[in-house]
Design an enzyme around this catalytic site. Structure first.
Site, PDB file in Angstrom:
ATOM      1  N   LYS A  83      27.831 -47.664 -60.189  1.00 21.43           N
ATOM      2  CA  LYS A  83      27.423 -46.836 -59.045  1.00 21.43           C
ATOM      3  C   LYS A  83      25.946 -46.482 -58.999  1.00 21.43           C
ATOM      4  CE  LYS A  83      31.506 -44.937 -57.028  1.00 21.43           C
ATOM      5  NZ  LYS A  83      32.547 -45.429 -57.962  1.00 21.43           N
ATOM      6  N   SER A 333      34.043 -53.073 -63.217  1.00 25.20           N
ATOM      7  CA  SER A 333      33.125 -52.140 -62.556  1.00 25.20           C
ATOM      8  C   SER A 333      32.745 -50.930 -63.387  1.00 25.20           C
ATOM      9  CB  SER A 333      33.737 -51.662 -61.238  1.00 25.20           C
ATOM     10  OG  SER A 333      35.022 -51.117 -61.476  1.00 25.20           O
TER      11      SER A 333
HETATM   12  C1  LIG Z   1      33.721 -45.908 -57.524  1.00 23.28           C
HETATM   13  C2  LIG Z   1      34.310 -46.949 -58.393  1.00 23.28           C
HETATM   14  C3  LIG Z   1      35.057 -48.018 -57.863  1.00 23.28           C
HETATM   15  C4  LIG Z   1      35.335 -48.148 -56.382  1.00 23.28           C
HETATM   16  O1  LIG Z   1      34.171 -48.481 -55.701  1.00 23.28           O
HETATM   17  P1  LIG Z   1      33.995 -48.156 -54.130  1.00 23.28           P
HETATM   18  O2  LIG Z   1      32.651 -48.655 -53.836  1.00 23.28           O
HETATM   19  O3  LIG Z   1      34.143 -46.672 -53.977  1.00 23.28           O
HETATM   20  O4  LIG Z   1      35.086 -48.881 -53.442  1.00 23.28           O
HETATM   21  C5  LIG Z   1      35.539 -48.971 -58.734  1.00 23.28           C
HETATM   22  N1  LIG Z   1      35.316 -48.896 -60.064  1.00 23.28           N
HETATM   23  C6  LIG Z   1      34.613 -47.893 -60.620  1.00 23.28           C
HETATM   24  C7  LIG Z   1      34.407 -47.875 -62.085  1.00 23.28           C
HETATM   25  C8  LIG Z   1      34.075 -46.883 -59.801  1.00 23.28           C
HETATM   26  O5  LIG Z   1      33.374 -45.870 -60.347  1.00 23.28           O
END
Ligand SMILES: *Cc1c(COP(=O)(O)O)cnc(C)c1O
Length: 353
Positions: A83, A333
């Site tokens: 993020k 992510s």
């Molecule tokens: C926020 C987040 C997501 C989802 O992402 P969006 O852009 O809100 O759809 C996925 N994985 C992690 C680790 C996140 O912090």
């Protein structure tokens, strides 16, 4: 909201910043979707602060899925999630006057930390509104990033409402978790890196919460080549984004998922306007499938993921026909798991193997 009232995709480069237009006493953001050009600019903006993350071939996952599987390791970023790509891009574009007034949002999770960190980098005050009784470890993490934590209400809806009020009364810049062109352009740098490293990628799997990341992936992938498939994955225990995508309007859904990064009650207009136009497929997975994907990542790829971080892989494991024989990128992510969440995931995974 009817479909034709959605913000429209423009082909011209958007203004760098959404305008505030007063409309019958309500302030409405006129939003424009970012373009590939904005994503290239975001890449330059974040480069001094964030390293490029590796895209690594996984022999184990390739064998399991009968595909050429590459993992995009965004859990390697500082703060353990992707993020910051968005937070830094947004703060970099605020005026000094806006930074001095302060920036406000409501989140204990990776979004709140990203905004707090970006505010520290750019010398802005960060106000984070949380419900009373918010996880003290996360409160401490936000404070250590220099944020001022404001407690209000007994749940997140009450905290968010207070956040809106303070933004209006005090003039703070409210940062929405998804309806922010600069956040979307920032997180889209992840997909730009994937395609730069592997121009012949055929499918990209993304987790979906508020939808910024998947929307950013669509902008980059589809502008470069409409043949690149983009697939979003969400927990069926928080299907608000899926329902909006399917029905073309905001549908409130319960969130009971353990994967906090995916726990949004509704889809949001700006990312959804992009997703409804460009997303190829949307996979819902159970929380136990996400837990198993955490186990698979540990065993097959020596990779630690939080629930949201393993969701994209869970989607590929759920729908192997979408990846079979293809060159695919699967995003990891984030890795901000608690130990109890990890233990539970390993227990479920072992029980199924
Ligand atoms: C926020 C987040 C997501 C989802 O992402 P969006 O852009 O809100 O759809 C996925 N994985 C992690 C680790 C996140 O912090």
């Amino acid at each position: 909201m009817p479909k034709d009232a959605l913000p429209r995709l423009r082909l011209t480069p958007p203004d760098p910043f959404p305008k505030l237009v007063p409309q019958s006493n309500i302030q409405v953001y006129i939003m424009q979707a970012p373009t590939l050009r904005d994503v290239y600019e975001a890449k330059k903006t974040i480069a001094p602060y964030l390293p490029r993350t590796p895209l690594q071939h996984s022999p184990g996952l390739s064998k399991r899925l009968d595909a050429q599987v590459y993992l995009k390791h965004d859990e390697h970023l500082p703060l353990g999630a992707f993020k910051a790509r968005g937070g830094i891009n947004l703060l970099a574009h605020l005026s000094q006057e806006e930074r001095d007034r302060g920036v406000i949002t409501a989140s204990t999770g990776n979004h709140g930390q990203s905004i707090a960190q970006a505010c520290r980098i750019f010398g802005a005050r960060a106000y984070i509104v949380l419900p009373r009784g918010a996880n003290p470890l996360k409160v401490a993490a936000l404070r250590s990033l220099g944020a001022e934590v404001i407690f209000h209400g007994d749940n997140f809806d009450e905290a968010r409402a207070h956040c809106d009020r303070l933004a209006k009364e005090e003039g703070y810049r409210f940062v929405h978790p998804a309806n922010e062109p600069l956040l979307i352009a920032g997180v889209a740098t992840q997909t730009l890196e994937v395609i730069e490293d592997m121009p012949d990628v055929e499918a990209i799997f993304m987790p979906l919460g508020g939808g910024s990341t998947a929307a950013g992936a669509c902008i980059v992938a589809k502008t470069i080549s409409p043949d690149i498939q983009v697939v979003a994955v969400q927990s069926e225990e928080a299907p608000g984004g899926y329902l909006y995508w399917e029905q073309g309007k905001e549908v409130e859904a319960p969130t009971t998922t353990f994967a906090e990064g995916l726990a949004t009650r509704v889809g949001y207009d700006l990312p959804q306007s992009i997703l409804r136009q460009h997303l190829d497929d949307f996979v819902l997975v159970s929380d136990d499938e996400i837990r198993c994907a955490i186990g698979v990542l540990i065993e097959e790829a020596h990779t630690l993921a939080e629930g949201a971080g393993a969701a994209a892989l869970a989607g590929a494991l759920r729908r192997p026909e979408l990846v079979k024989g293809k060159k695919v990128s699967i995003t990891v992510s984030g890795a901000n798991t608690t130990l109890p969440q990890l233990l539970e995931a390993v227990k479920v995974y072992q029980g199924r193997n």
